[in-house]
Design a protein around this motif. Structure first.
Motif, PDB file in Angstrom:
ATOM      1  N   ALA A 241       0.806  -1.332  -0.053  1.00 47.90           N
ATOM      2  CA  ALA A 241      -0.019  -0.148   0.065  1.00 47.90           C
ATOM      3  C   ALA A 241       0.941   1.275  -0.099  1.00 47.90           C
ATOM      4  CB  ALA A 241      -1.022  -0.109   1.107  1.00 47.90           C
ATOM      5  N   GLY A 242       0.325   2.420  -0.475  1.00 54.18           N
ATOM      6  CA  GLY A 242       0.902   3.518  -0.591  1.00 54.18           C
ATOM      7  C   GLY A 242       1.330   4.262   0.913  1.00 54.18           C
ATOM      8  N   PRO A 243       2.328   5.119   0.950  1.00 53.19           N
ATOM      9  CA  PRO A 243       2.631   5.597   2.305  1.00 53.19           C
ATOM     10  C   PRO A 243       1.774   6.416   2.953  1.00 53.19           C
ATOM     11  CG  PRO A 243       3.607   7.204   0.349  1.00 53.19           C
ATOM     12  CD  PRO A 243       2.832   5.860  -0.499  1.00 53.19           C
ATOM     13  N   GLU A 244       0.578   6.963   2.493  1.00 53.76           N
ATOM     14  CA  GLU A 244      -0.517   7.990   3.108  1.00 53.76           C
ATOM     15  C   GLU A 244      -1.671   7.518   2.881  1.00 53.76           C
ATOM     16  OE1 GLU A 244       1.882  12.003   2.880  1.00 53.76           O
ATOM     17  OE2 GLU A 244       0.958  11.509   0.976  1.00 53.76           O
ATOM     18  N   VAL A 245      -2.654   7.522   4.021  1.00 55.06           N
ATOM     19  CA  VAL A 245      -4.168   7.406   3.664  1.00 55.06           C
ATOM     20  C   VAL A 245      -4.641   9.082   3.782  1.00 55.06           C
ATOM     21  CG1 VAL A 245      -6.174   6.625   4.654  1.00 55.06           C
ATOM     22  CG2 VAL A 245      -4.292   5.247   5.072  1.00 55.06           C
ATOM     23  N   ARG A 246      -5.241   9.074   2.511  1.00 57.13           N
ATOM     24  CA  ARG A 246      -5.556  10.717   2.323  1.00 57.13           C
ATOM     25  C   ARG A 246      -6.875  11.057   1.893  1.00 57.13           C
ATOM     26  NH1 ARG A 246      -1.557  13.496  -0.297  1.00 57.13           N
ATOM     27  NH2 ARG A 246      -3.014  15.062  -0.536  1.00 57.13           N
ATOM     28  N   SER A 247      -7.649  11.670   2.370  1.00 57.80           N
ATOM     29  CA  SER A 247      -9.185  12.093   1.830  1.00 57.80           C
ATOM     30  C   SER A 247      -9.194  12.369   0.262  1.00 57.80           C
ATOM     31  CB  SER A 247      -9.903  13.215   2.609  1.00 57.80           C
ATOM     32  OG  SER A 247      -9.259  14.460   2.289  1.00 57.80           O
TER      33      SER A 247
ATOM     34  N   ALA B   2      -7.711  15.392  -4.457  1.00 54.83           N
ATOM     35  CA  ALA B   2      -8.432  16.145  -5.575  1.00 54.83           C
ATOM     36  C   ALA B   2      -7.538  17.670  -5.534  1.00 54.83           C
ATOM     37  CB  ALA B   2      -9.841  16.219  -5.542  1.00 54.83           C
ATOM     38  N   ARG B   3      -7.646  18.162  -4.502  1.00 54.80           N
ATOM     39  CA  ARG B   3      -7.038  19.544  -4.472  1.00 54.80           C
ATOM     40  C   ARG B   3      -5.389  19.642  -4.830  1.00 54.80           C
ATOM     41  NH1 ARG B   3     -10.501  23.000  -2.051  1.00 54.80           N
ATOM     42  NH2 ARG B   3     -12.222  21.721  -1.148  1.00 54.80           N
TER      43      ARG B   3
END
Length: 261
Positions: free
Chosen positions: A183-189, A194-195
């Motif tokens: 999995a990627g390094p960050e869980v992001r909203s 999108a921003r």
């Protein structure tokens, strides 16, 4: 060195897997619908598939389509691999296929089950979504003046090159069954991702967080597609965006995004 067949070897992931295996001195055959000498549609099978697998020790199965046909393709590939005496079948799947009732995920899970029951030596790696896929999604969502994203949903994008490195390593090893997720390094909203995309591309859009309905949305909102305990990827989404789009003063000024919802 062993002979390895990569299905979907011209795709985003398969191309990188092929490059890494060849760089390590392996003979690699690329199977795709339009690439000679192994131009084969796995959904149809046929003699061309048997020829592609002749003398192959390992198959890395990257070919996949959200439009359907993955299960039929897997049936043909497994049957031909048995006939050819293939010793190891490596498959790339997606984190959450057993937790999120999304049609494409269900198909990927069904392929996993077929491989596990195939009688072949097998390895399955699940990864989170690639950075490239998010950019493709945001390109579509940002066409209107208002960019709508699913409310209260996060993602954990991973660099496709890191997945390719892991798959190439698994391909030259012994069958390992289900290996730990990547999995990627960050869980992001989705809102923040999108921003970041808007800033990197210099697009001016308001972002609306839109609640959705249904079991699939609830499963995504609950994080069924995430693996925070397997955040082993190194490349962040911002780093990927910088490499792909670069940075400029103009983009920084233009990439404004208001918030709605």
């Amino acid at each position: 060195m062993t002979t390895i067949l990569v299905t979907g070897g011209t795709g985003t992931l398969g191309r990188l897997v092929t490059e890494r295996l060849r760089a390590d001195g392996h003979e690699v055959r690329v199977l795709s619908r339009h690439t000679q000498p192994y131009a084969v549609d796995l959904r149809e099978g046929g003699a061309g598939l048997d020829a592609a697998l002749s003398g192959v020790a390992t198959v890395v199965h990257c070919a996949s389509s959200p439009r359907g046909g993955d299960e039929q393709a897997a049936d043909h590939l497994i049957a031909a691999a048995r006939r050819a005496g293939v010793g190891h079948l490596v498959y790339i799947s997606i984190v959450g296929v057993d937790r999120v009732p999304f049609g494409y995920y269900r198909s990927k899970l069904a392929v996993e089950r077929r491989i596990e029951e195939s009688g072949l030596g097998w390895t399955v790696l699940r990864a989170t979504q690639f950075h490239d896929l998010l950019v493709t999604l945001f390109q579509g969502l940002s066409r209107p003046p208002l960019m709508a994203v699913p409310a209260r949903v996060a993602d954990q994008p991973v660099e496709v090159a890191e997945v390719a490195d892991r798959l190439a390593g698994l391909a030259v090893g012994a069958p390992a069954g289900r290996v730990p997720d990547l999995a990627g390094p960050e869980v992001r909203s989705f809102d923040s991702l999108a921003r970041s995309y808007l800033r990197a591309t210099g697009r001016r859009r308001a972002v609306a967080n839109v609640p959705l309905l249904g079991r699939t949305y609830r499963a995504f909102r609950a994080g069924g597609h995430l693996a925070p305990d397997r955040a082993v990827g190194k490349v962040t989404f911002e780093e990927y965006l910088t490499r792909r789009f670069g940075q400029s003063e103009q983009a920084g000024r233009a990439g404004w995004a208001g918030r709605i919802g």
